[in-house]
Scaffold this motif. Structure first.
Motif, PDB file in Angstrom:
ATOM      1  N   UNK A 548      15.498  14.537  52.326  1.00 11.48           N
ATOM      2  CA  UNK A 548      16.871  14.839  51.917  1.00 11.48           C
ATOM      3  C   UNK A 548      17.853  13.851  52.539  1.00 11.48           C
ATOM      4  N   UNK A 549      17.589  13.437  53.789  1.00 13.74           N
ATOM      5  CA  UNK A 549      18.452  12.446  54.423  1.00 13.74           C
ATOM      6  C   UNK A 549      18.399  11.120  53.661  1.00 13.74           C
ATOM      7  N   UNK A 550      17.203  10.723  53.235  1.00 13.06           N
ATOM      8  CA  UNK A 550      17.072   9.487  52.454  1.00 13.06           C
ATOM      9  C   UNK A 550      17.833   9.616  51.142  1.00 13.06           C
ATOM     10  N   UNK A 551      17.672  10.744  50.477  1.00 13.17           N
ATOM     11  CA  UNK A 551      18.377  10.947  49.211  1.00 13.17           C
ATOM     12  C   UNK A 551      19.894  10.877  49.412  1.00 13.17           C
ATOM     13  N   UNK A 552      20.366  11.443  50.506  1.00 12.60           N
ATOM     14  CA  UNK A 552      21.798  11.425  50.786  1.00 12.60           C
ATOM     15  C   UNK A 552      22.297  10.003  50.992  1.00 12.60           C
ATOM     16  N   UNK A 553      21.562   9.215  51.768  1.00 15.66           N
ATOM     17  CA  UNK A 553      22.017   7.844  52.027  1.00 15.66           C
ATOM     18  C   UNK A 553      21.888   6.999  50.762  1.00 15.66           C
ATOM     19  N   UNK A 554      20.844   7.229  49.952  1.00 17.72           N
ATOM     20  CA  UNK A 554      20.671   6.472  48.710  1.00 17.72           C
ATOM     21  C   UNK A 554      21.828   6.742  47.766  1.00 17.72           C
ATOM     22  N   UNK A 555      22.232   7.995  47.653  1.00 22.81           N
ATOM     23  CA  UNK A 555      23.337   8.329  46.746  1.00 22.81           C
ATOM     24  C   UNK A 555      24.632   7.645  47.170  1.00 22.81           C
ATOM     25  N   UNK A 556      24.855   7.557  48.498  1.00 23.92           N
ATOM     26  CA  UNK A 556      26.058   6.858  48.941  1.00 23.92           C
ATOM     27  C   UNK A 556      25.959   5.377  48.612  1.00 23.92           C
ATOM     28  N   UNK A 557      24.791   4.769  48.831  1.00 28.25           N
ATOM     29  CA  UNK A 557      24.654   3.328  48.593  1.00 28.25           C
ATOM     30  C   UNK A 557      24.767   2.980  47.113  1.00 28.25           C
ATOM     31  N   UNK A 558      24.602   3.952  46.243  1.00 29.02           N
ATOM     32  CA  UNK A 558      24.675   3.672  44.808  1.00 29.02           C
ATOM     33  C   UNK A 558      26.060   3.911  44.228  1.00 29.02           C
ATOM     34  N   UNK A 559      27.023   4.270  45.082  1.00 36.10           N
ATOM     35  CA  UNK A 559      28.412   4.387  44.612  1.00 36.10           C
ATOM     36  C   UNK A 559      28.895   3.002  44.183  1.00 36.10           C
ATOM     37  N   UNK A 560      29.483   2.919  42.997  1.00 35.04           N
ATOM     38  CA  UNK A 560      29.796   1.607  42.428  1.00 35.04           C
ATOM     39  C   UNK A 560      30.765   0.802  43.278  1.00 35.04           C
ATOM     40  N   UNK A 561      31.630   1.471  44.030  1.00 32.02           N
ATOM     41  CA  UNK A 561      32.617   0.717  44.797  1.00 32.02           C
ATOM     42  C   UNK A 561      32.036   0.071  46.056  1.00 32.02           C
TER      43      UNK A 561
END
Length: 860
Positions: A548-561
């Motif tokens: 879940x921690x990996x998923x959380x960090x991945x989702x942040x890194x995929x923010x377009x900005x």
């Protein structure tokens, strides 16, 4: 259609190229650039396609290309020179051969080894450290024989699902496609190691040899025809399964590993090990096997064999948390050992948590490792202190500071982790560092221009590799070409680059950096001082929280900005680790202190010219000096974990904004960050000689291996006379100890003594039938706190004065009053014997009765 069986067909090399096979089969190529250059010259395009794996290279190179090389005089000359260089490396005397007293051989046991990405038999820091241990032993000529298991699926390959969830894949491994050879008897038949299992079953294993420079590495493999399917699967995966499966892996590693060593030494004539080094508790059963050998072959009793085994055994713990230790149900372990009930109970007692707070139903592998080793160490000074607290119950009655667990701080193998450009710069600017390991201070006087240029080269290399891996990951997740076009501009070779790569248990806090997403965005997108972060890490397949921690960090890194400024790279392995520690400007580490045993990635980054930004845990607590990076303040002791994370994240953001990025972007007229480069040069000059694995290996040889060899020799001399005598003495002391008592204490001195005076102490002790030669009577003295507990006490062995009435013995001594302030003392009786390694060796101590209102703990 899928194949039902996978195997590797090896290339038949033309006769002029046969030395290529010799070079491939010695893993020195993994840290020897000239050998890698030779492999690259075989077929540069193919070399890149096979990800720098020489075995795959020779397996896939076209026959016409080999035919041309066999006639290429320039290539053949390079081949001969490289092969000659390897032969000289393997045979010439090195550091170890210049000293005396060390063991003839050391057996080193570890469940995993990180030698090269082409041999995926590792999962994290424990294995990487073990790999660096072997490489450094080879470089220094230390005669180690390594033992491990060959996992047919190794550790898992990591990928991401479309929604960022970690996925695992276990690619099969064919030993014939790896740089391994099978250990064979002189008649050519494969060696078999056999463990007896309940109900008449046997666990069979063959033994593969990987040659790591001068170090033979024996890897046991249960995938053989003699086994049924469940037994064949014992070595299927690194840290795979649970219960019986994991226990069988550790029995094969420990018991089977000793038998594999015996076979290897018998066949090759290699000297038998005098010292056995257990790298974490997974291999602890090696001590049980050595006891069995001595009982069966030398006629020793269990206790005598135990003493002989302990004397030559070193145990290294890497675990700062009890949850990280392997523990099995006692009855499960008992089922796997034959023999009388008494024999089985003796084995079970080795791993018993029979101390206050222990679980009496489990068998603790680390506890067994410590009971079977006369010398125990943690892997940093802080971890040594943590380990003394964790395992203090094994030496009940002694203060934590006296628990016999020392520390040797880990180090890293420069040849593996330092970029070639940095090594070549050192060879030009300060050659004495590479030639003799001296001259580190000279780094400060060198101009930083070339260092800064190389840092830019390495940063750009990391950016290009990150883009390649990002694109591959997004395509695996189903993205189209159009959806990956942004990756061409992900990261910037000129932007301050922070690296963060770890395993992903919760205590390493992968997501601390995203605690305040808006503040992190502002840091990443700062127009004047932008920052970019490269992240990698794997969660254990069974760790849902880590995923879940990996998923959380991945989702942040995929923010377009922000996705061009912060990336998560899946499938963290040695190859990616090398790009990151070489290419990052800053290495960030933010575990919950003090749960990081050592952590060596920051050491690797420092040797490559990076600065550390870390919680003061592990090695950083020991060697941070205020000028070699930045220490993140730790809110130790806060009961609320969320509040602690909030405070430490705020401190992290402030350091990056106001210190790290400001220093990096403060440039002079020539475009150089002068203050930054001064910090980098200071870091290399001061940390360089400390963080190298050569320093670590010398510490092991001088502080542990050589003393262990001396103890082992004292035990086995004259047909094990030392082991027999010590076992009998311990038996007598343990039987008498309940009757040993401090009966009377008195002291003479001025009522208001001054600094420099002495206090005379007289003690009467009932030795309970023991003799004065069996014990040491000590005064324990020093400063006291408000509760009269002694703080950092000193010890003075009292001298026998004269027998007192009724067989009691009187002891006397003079305590030096060498400081002012509150002072106190107590006395104690401990066993004393020249073959003990310290006062706490047996865990026995007799204290005087506590005065009213105090406990014996206050007296210590």
């Amino acid at each position: 259609m899928k194949a039902i069986r996978r195997f590797t067909v090896r290339t038949v090399l033309p006769e002029p190229l046969r030395q290529l096979e010799e070079l491939v089969l010695n893993l020195r190529w993994s840290w020897h650039h000239e050998t890698l250059d030779l492999f690259r010259a075989v077929d540069p395009a193919l070399w890149k396609a096979v990800h720098h794996d020489p075995v795959r290279l020779l397996g896939e190179v076209a026959s016409d290309r080999l035919a041309r090389l066999a006639k290429d005089r320039r290539f053949l000359r390079r081949l001969r020179d490289t092969a000659d260089d390897l032969h000289e490396y393997l045979t010439a005397p090195r550091w170890y051969q210049s000293r005396a007293g060390g063991p003839s051989a050391i057996a080193y046991f570890s469940p995993e080894y990180g030698i090269t990405a082409a041999l995926p038999q590792y999962s994290g820091g424990l294995g990487i450290l073990a790999g660096d241990h072997l490489k450094t032993a080879s470089d220094l000529g230390v005669p180690i024989i390594a033992v491990g298991l060959l996992y047919r699926h190794g550790y898992f390959s990591q990928s991401l699902s479309p929604d960022g969830w970690q996925l695992e894949r276990y690619p099969p491994i064919d030993p014939n496609g790896l740089p391994l050879v099978l250990l064979r008897e002189r008649d050519g038949s494969p060696v078999r190691v056999v463990l007896d299992l309940p109900k008449g079953r046997g666990l069979h294993a063959q033994v593969w040899i990987a040659q790591v420079g001068r170090v033979p590495q024996l890897l046991l493999d249960s995938d053989v025809e003699e086994n049924d399917q469940s037994a064949r699967d014992v070595t299927d995966r690194l840290y795979g399964g649970g219960g019986d499966h994991r226990l069988l892996q550790e029995m094969l590693l420990g018991i089977g590993g000793v038998r594999a060593i015996r076979a290897y030494c018998r066949i090759t004539g290699h000297p038998e090990p005098e010292v056995f080094h257990t790298n974490e508790g997974h291999a602890g059963f090696l001590g049980v096997e050595r006891i069995r050998e001595l009982v069966a072959e030398e006629g020793l009793t269990f206790d005598e064999a135990l003493e002989a085994t302990r004397a030559g055994t070193v145990f290294t713990t890497h675990t700062p948390v009890p949850a990280g230790i392997d523990r099995f149900p006692r009855d499960l372990v008992g089922r796997y050992f034959d023999g009388s009930a008494e024999k089985v109970e003796r084995i079970l007692a080795l791993g018993a948590e029979d101390y206050p707070g222990g679980d009496r139903t489990v068998f603790n592998m680390a506890v067994m490792g410590m009971r079977l080793a006369q010398r125990v160490n943690g892997v940093s000074e802080l971890h040594g202190r943590v380990s003394r607290e964790m395992f203090g119950g094994l030496w009940g009655g002694f203060d934590t500071a006296e628990v016999p667990v020392g520390s040797i701080t880990n180090g890293v193998h420069a040849g593996t982790w330092v970029a070639r450009e940095i090594l070549e710069l050192a060879a030009r600017e300060v050659p004495s560092i590479l030639e003799s390991g001296k001259g580190w201070e000279e780094v400060r006087a060198r101009p930083g221009t070339e260092l800064w240029r190389i840092r830019g080269v390495l940063r750009r290399r990391l950016v290009l590799e990150a883009r390649r891996r990002l694109r591959e990951s997004w395509r695996q997740r189903g993205a189209s070409e159009a959806e990956t076009s942004w990756i061409d501009h992900a990261l910037d070779p000129d932007v301050l680059t922070i690296g963060f790569a770890r395993r992903v248990p919760s205590y390493k806090r992968l997501t601390l950096m995203t605690s305040d997403p808006d503040r992190l965005r502002a840091i990443l997108l700062n127009e004047e001082r932008p920052v970019q972060i490269v992240i990698a890490g794997k969660a254990h397949p069974a760790d849902e929280g880590g995923k879940r921690l990996i998923q959380e960090i991945v989702r942040f890194t995929e923010s377009e900005d922000v996705r061009h400024r912060i990336v998560f790279l899946p499938d963290y392995d040695m190859a990616l680790g090398q790009f990151m520690v070489q290419g990052c400007d800053v290495w960030m580490n933010n575990p919950l202190r003090p749960l990081e045993a050592c952590g060596t990635s920051g050491m690797k980054a420092a040797l490559n010219g990076a600065l550390n930004l870390s919680i003061r845990d592990g090695w950083w607590d020991e060697w941070y000096d205020g000028q070699n990076g930045w220490a993140i303040p730790s809110a130790d002791g806060l009961a609320a974990p969320d509040r602690r994370d909030e405070l430490e994240a705020a401190a992290l953001y402030e350091l990056i904004e106001d210190h790290v990025s400001v220093t990096f972007y403060d440039r002079d007229a020539a475009g150089l960050p002068r203050r930054w480069l001064e910090m980098v040069k200071h870091t290399i000059a001061t940390l360089g000689p400390k963080v190298l694995a050569s320093r670590m290996m010398r510490d092991y040889v001088e502080d542990l291996y050589t003393p262990a060899a001396a103890s082992e020799r004292a035990m086995v001399a004259d047909q094990f006379a030392g082991a027999r005598e010590l076992a009998a003495w311990k038996r007598r002391v343990r039987k008498a100890w309940p009757d040993v008592a401090v009966e009377h204490i008195e002291s003479n001195g001025a009522e208001s003594p001054q600094v420099g005076a002495h206090l005379s102490v007289r003690v009467v002790v009932d030795l309970g039938g023991l003799t004065p030669n069996d014990v040491a009577v000590e005064a324990v003295y020093g400063r006291v706190d408000d509760s009269d507990a002694l703080i950092d006490p000193a010890y003075l062995q009292l001298e026998e004065d004269e027998p007192a009435e009724n067989g009691r013995v009187r002891y006397i001594g003079e305590l030096p009053l060498n400081r002012s302030g509150a002072f106190g003392y107590s006395v104690r009786v401990v066993p004393g014997h020249p073959m003990l390694t310290g006062r706490a060796d047996m865990g026995l101590v007799s204290l005087p009765p506590a005065p009213p209102g105090m406990t014996n703990g206050d007296l210590r």
